[in-house]
Design a protein around this motif. Sequence first.
Motif, PDB file in Angstrom:
ATOM      1  N   LEU B 125      41.981  52.578  36.549  1.00 24.88           N
ATOM      2  CA  LEU B 125      40.724  53.122  36.061  1.00 24.88           C
ATOM      3  C   LEU B 125      40.739  54.626  36.299  1.00 24.88           C
ATOM      4  O   LEU B 125      40.821  55.085  37.444  1.00 24.88           O
ATOM      5  CB  LEU B 125      39.545  52.478  36.803  1.00 24.88           C
ATOM      6  N   HIS B 126      40.712  55.400  35.203  1.00 24.96           N
ATOM      7  CA  HIS B 126      40.672  56.847  35.317  1.00 24.96           C
ATOM      8  C   HIS B 126      39.224  57.307  35.326  1.00 24.96           C
ATOM      9  O   HIS B 126      38.452  56.888  34.465  1.00 24.96           O
ATOM     10  CB  HIS B 126      41.424  57.512  34.154  1.00 24.96           C
ATOM     11  N   VAL B 127      38.871  58.133  36.287  1.00 20.51           N
ATOM     12  CA  VAL B 127      37.504  58.655  36.349  1.00 20.51           C
ATOM     13  C   VAL B 127      37.563  60.141  36.659  1.00 20.51           C
ATOM     14  O   VAL B 127      38.507  60.613  37.296  1.00 20.51           O
ATOM     15  CB  VAL B 127      36.658  57.938  37.431  1.00 20.51           C
ATOM     16  N   PRO B 128      36.555  60.897  36.197  1.00 21.35           N
ATOM     17  CA  PRO B 128      36.517  62.321  36.519  1.00 21.35           C
ATOM     18  C   PRO B 128      35.901  62.539  37.898  1.00 21.35           C
ATOM     19  O   PRO B 128      35.056  61.764  38.332  1.00 21.35           O
ATOM     20  CB  PRO B 128      35.609  62.885  35.435  1.00 21.35           C
ATOM     21  N   VAL B 129      36.339  63.576  38.552  1.00 19.09           N
ATOM     22  CA  VAL B 129      35.762  63.955  39.836  1.00 19.09           C
ATOM     23  C   VAL B 129      34.430  64.656  39.582  1.00 19.09           C
ATOM     24  O   VAL B 129      34.286  65.377  38.592  1.00 19.09           O
ATOM     25  CB  VAL B 129      36.742  64.899  40.577  1.00 19.09           C
ATOM     26  N   GLY B 130      33.437  64.416  40.430  1.00 20.00           N
ATOM     27  CA  GLY B 130      32.188  65.162  40.366  1.00 20.00           C
ATOM     28  C   GLY B 130      31.196  64.651  39.349  1.00 20.00           C
ATOM     29  O   GLY B 130      30.144  65.244  39.152  1.00 20.00           O
ATOM     30  N   GLN B 131      31.502  63.565  38.678  1.00 24.53           N
ATOM     31  CA  GLN B 131      30.564  63.029  37.694  1.00 24.53           C
ATOM     32  C   GLN B 131      30.279  61.582  38.043  1.00 24.53           C
ATOM     33  O   GLN B 131      31.222  60.819  38.292  1.00 24.53           O
ATOM     34  CB  GLN B 131      31.207  63.072  36.322  1.00 24.53           C
ATOM     35  N   PRO B 132      29.005  61.188  38.088  1.00 20.01           N
ATOM     36  CA  PRO B 132      28.731  59.798  38.427  1.00 20.01           C
ATOM     37  C   PRO B 132      29.316  58.842  37.386  1.00 20.01           C
ATOM     38  O   PRO B 132      29.281  59.125  36.187  1.00 20.01           O
ATOM     39  CB  PRO B 132      27.211  59.709  38.452  1.00 20.01           C
ATOM     40  N   VAL B 133      29.854  57.748  37.882  1.00 16.57           N
ATOM     41  CA  VAL B 133      30.433  56.726  37.015  1.00 16.57           C
ATOM     42  C   VAL B 133      29.775  55.413  37.380  1.00 16.57           C
ATOM     43  O   VAL B 133      29.665  55.086  38.560  1.00 16.57           O
ATOM     44  CB  VAL B 133      31.954  56.604  37.246  1.00 16.57           C
ATOM     45  N   VAL B 134      29.282  54.688  36.385  1.00 17.18           N
ATOM     46  CA  VAL B 134      28.751  53.374  36.684  1.00 17.18           C
ATOM     47  C   VAL B 134      29.662  52.340  36.034  1.00 17.18           C
ATOM     48  O   VAL B 134      30.036  52.478  34.868  1.00 17.18           O
ATOM     49  CB  VAL B 134      27.272  53.235  36.261  1.00 17.18           C
ATOM     50  N   VAL B 135      30.075  51.364  36.808  1.00 17.85           N
ATOM     51  CA  VAL B 135      30.948  50.313  36.296  1.00 17.85           C
ATOM     52  C   VAL B 135      30.096  49.061  36.158  1.00 17.85           C
ATOM     53  O   VAL B 135      29.539  48.580  37.143  1.00 17.85           O
ATOM     54  CB  VAL B 135      32.121  50.050  37.260  1.00 17.85           C
ATOM     55  N   SER B 136      29.952  48.570  34.946  1.00 17.66           N
ATOM     56  CA  SER B 136      29.219  47.314  34.800  1.00 17.66           C
ATOM     57  C   SER B 136      30.251  46.194  34.790  1.00 17.66           C
ATOM     58  O   SER B 136      31.218  46.209  34.047  1.00 17.66           O
ATOM     59  CB  SER B 136      28.350  47.319  33.549  1.00 17.66           C
ATOM     60  N   LEU B 137      30.033  45.233  35.666  1.00 21.04           N
ATOM     61  CA  LEU B 137      31.051  44.233  35.958  1.00 21.04           C
ATOM     62  C   LEU B 137      30.676  42.877  35.377  1.00 21.04           C
ATOM     63  O   LEU B 137      29.553  42.409  35.545  1.00 21.04           O
ATOM     64  CB  LEU B 137      31.190  44.069  37.470  1.00 21.04           C
ATOM     65  N   ALA B 138      31.640  42.277  34.724  1.00 22.94           N
ATOM     66  CA  ALA B 138      31.460  40.905  34.274  1.00 22.94           C
ATOM     67  C   ALA B 138      32.703  40.132  34.681  1.00 22.94           C
ATOM     68  O   ALA B 138      33.721  40.724  35.026  1.00 22.94           O
ATOM     69  CB  ALA B 138      31.277  40.861  32.770  1.00 22.94           C
ATOM     70  N   SER B 139      32.604  38.812  34.690  1.00 22.70           N
ATOM     71  CA  SER B 139      33.780  38.023  34.990  1.00 22.70           C
ATOM     72  C   SER B 139      33.967  36.963  33.924  1.00 22.70           C
ATOM     73  O   SER B 139      33.009  36.385  33.428  1.00 22.70           O
ATOM     74  CB  SER B 139      33.646  37.336  36.347  1.00 22.70           C
ATOM     75  N   GLN B 140      35.214  36.729  33.603  1.00 20.83           N
ATOM     76  CA  GLN B 140      35.511  35.761  32.565  1.00 20.83           C
ATOM     77  C   GLN B 140      35.710  34.364  33.141  1.00 20.83           C
ATOM     78  O   GLN B 140      35.670  33.391  32.420  1.00 20.83           O
ATOM     79  CB  GLN B 140      36.786  36.207  31.853  1.00 20.83           C
ATOM     80  N   ASP B 141      35.958  34.276  34.460  1.00 21.81           N
ATOM     81  CA  ASP B 141      36.212  32.948  35.021  1.00 21.81           C
ATOM     82  C   ASP B 141      35.491  32.744  36.354  1.00 21.81           C
ATOM     83  O   ASP B 141      34.397  32.223  36.377  1.00 21.81           O
ATOM     84  CB  ASP B 141      37.731  32.716  35.164  1.00 21.81           C
TER      85      ASP B 141
END
Lengths: 536, 313
Positions: B125-141
């Motif tokens: 997972l590539h993310v920028p430094v200094g910027q908020p990142v929200v990861v919305s999580l789902a699961s397939q199993d």
Amino acid sequence: MSADTYPPQSYFAAGYGPRAWFLTTDHKRVAWLYLVALTAFFFIGGAMAVVMRLELATPQGDVLTADVYNRMFSIHGIIMVWFFLVPSIPATLGNFLLPLMLGAKDLAFPRLNLASWYVFAFGSLFTLFAVIAGGVDTGWTFYTPLSSLYSDSYVSAAAFGVFIVGFSTIMTGINFIVSVHKLRAPGLTWFRLPIFVWTMYATALVMVLATPVLAASLILIVLERVFGIGVFNPELGGDPLLFQHLFWFYSHPAVYIMILPGMGVVSEILPCFARRPLFGYRAVALSSMAIAVFGFLVWGHHMFVSGQSAYAGVVFSFLSFLVAIPSAIKVFNWTLTLRKGHITFDTPMLYALGFLGLFTFGGLAGLFVASLAVDVHLHDTYFVVAHFHYIMVGGMVTAYMGGLHFWWPKMTGRMYSELWGRIAAVTTFIGFNLTFFPQYVLGYLGMPRRYHAYPAEFAFWHVLSSTGAVVLAIGYVMPFFYLGWSLLRGSAAPANPWRASGLEWQTASPPPQHNFARTPTVTEGPYAYPEPEDER
Amino acid sequence: MSWSIPFMPEQASNFAPGVDLLFYALLAFSFGLGLVLTFLVVRYSARYRAGSRADRSGRRARSLRLEIAWTAATVAIAFGLFAWGAVLFVDRNKAPADAIEIAAIGKQWMWKFRHPGGQREINELHVPVGQPVVVSLASQDVIHSFFVPAFRVKQDAVPGRTTRVWFTATKPGRYHLFCAEYCGTQHSGMRGQVIAMQPERYAAWLEARSGGEPLAAAGERLFRSLGCSGCHGAESRIPAPSLEGLYRRPVPLASRRTVIADEAYLRDSILQPQKHIVAGYGAVMPSYDELIDEDELQMIVAYIKSLAEDREP
């Protein structure tokens, strides 16, 4: 020493054949049946732990396949929790001592007591069959939907075995509650009961109230696996988190089933070897009850990152800090009990002091995982593994060993080698810390639990932990030999080798079949240890 | 194999310093109390060993003042520690509105990520430094858990619902991504990396990876091909509630309750349309549970959410 110290009617003398053991209703013999079964399970579960630590000595998975490793830790947890820790002190020492401490001839329901052992044996062997048939790979926690929909291992059989064993727990609980209410000797008021009896009572309450919920959740898993009903399956409108709520509603109180009896044992040993009354007796007795009650209200602290609402998390965190208070109070009371005593360091005392240290450091780690923001990081890491092993093994197993050594002369009428006893007590203390302290560090570093292989940077602490496991194993194997030796060749034990207070020491070692020649009358509180000068 | 001895994990997110400070405070308190108790036990053991000549006069089996004092002190400390941890936790509950939204799916045994511009990656997972990142999580199993130790964040991915976790990376680097919730055979193999990059390098990385269809656009395409637009479209003759501007608005239901149209509501309404019937409409929508997978669901939800963004002034 008068001749009647070894009365011919010792409970062993009532019969030696298999019938005399397997059809007995004598609580002392049932305690032995449990002791033999639990010892076997302790060594099976322990051997699995050693193999796991061997695997974890290197970062790659090289001793076991991932599949076998997962089955190992699952069955290690199932055996150690349900077939050892939950019954450990109650079913062995509790069974043996509760009637003696109450001044009674037996438990309230002697046949129910024997039945509980058969139910236990059937359920645990059934689960063992599931292990031999191919094992179970869901962890002892059986989280859905992994357990109900995805695992192709013997989940239903293992869950069914645990379900059956639950009934034996409930039987023991009912027996203890009724015995404490109805069978106290004349003069034995509630606040004259030893703390061991208080903790057995508190434990029994939790057993009777919590175990049915475990039974319900296990049955729901089996129903979902077999009939595909949608209780936990989201595709059918179920909720996987419902299982966690049900499971921890049992399993958190069960944590107190697994520590309260240890607290009871230590509360007997410390005053005896310090030759002074337990400090703050009433506070210790009532805090046991407080733990039993508050223990039912904190299950959500296992679910801070599960998707449960953040505000539910806040409430559960608050209640978890609350449950820490009675435990802290007990530790202070035990410490103050030593003050101005006349302390000797026999084997039981070494175990009790070891308990005090390990329980304290396990309990303090509980503050870290109760704290919301910190638990987000620590949840499901080795920090949690270290925390509960400090309580369950450092606390409960150490207390169990201490209790076994303390009451061994009473149970067998034999003394054991004091030197070997002390060596084993010190070895387990060192081995335990070496095994589990590194796991606290690993946990904060971010090492997740239930990992078969791991990144190389964690290797140092894992190697340390695996080394400790070997030392710990040696410490646990030693008593098996010298206690076994004592059983066959030990010197005869007097009725009260430790000059201990308490009704169980006022009858012969080993006690006669019906415990007391005549029902004792109690006229004073527990732990009536006089100054040694007064004894002369 | 490296034999250096690590003690603390790296601090690489906005949350790490706050969590560590509380951790150090707990550590100081625990070792302080532990040392005091150890000192007392050792001192008493030595001083009051049997046969010693220490003064034992005035010994007591209880002291109400002492017991009240330590109970009160324990209560005060417990409440203080609770409040500290709870404030940090509640603070991190809400992600900033300007966070980059990344859709993640956990499945046995990998992590799949999709950036807002449609770039996909697996176990990285590539993310920028200094910027908020929200990861919305789902699961397939089964249940998985998104755990980045260097960021001090962890959140379970639960089948049947969407959970969210956010962070702001503060230091460029590659950090472990672990699955923390036991998920079956290859659980310990469900590992990856979060790569925090300077914003301009992140932009360049996105650029180089572009070509994928943006999430919402893919969702719109599905919205038409699956026939959703047939009823929910503007010129439809079948009465179905409009989805324009729906996201995060209150929705009055036939059951006389009102719910907020959050992600969970959108999800449920697609998979289990009978769960919430909007007031004034019939229960006629079929379930799409069998027709779409977790990926496609995330796309459609992203599209419906985008219908609300357009309307914002």
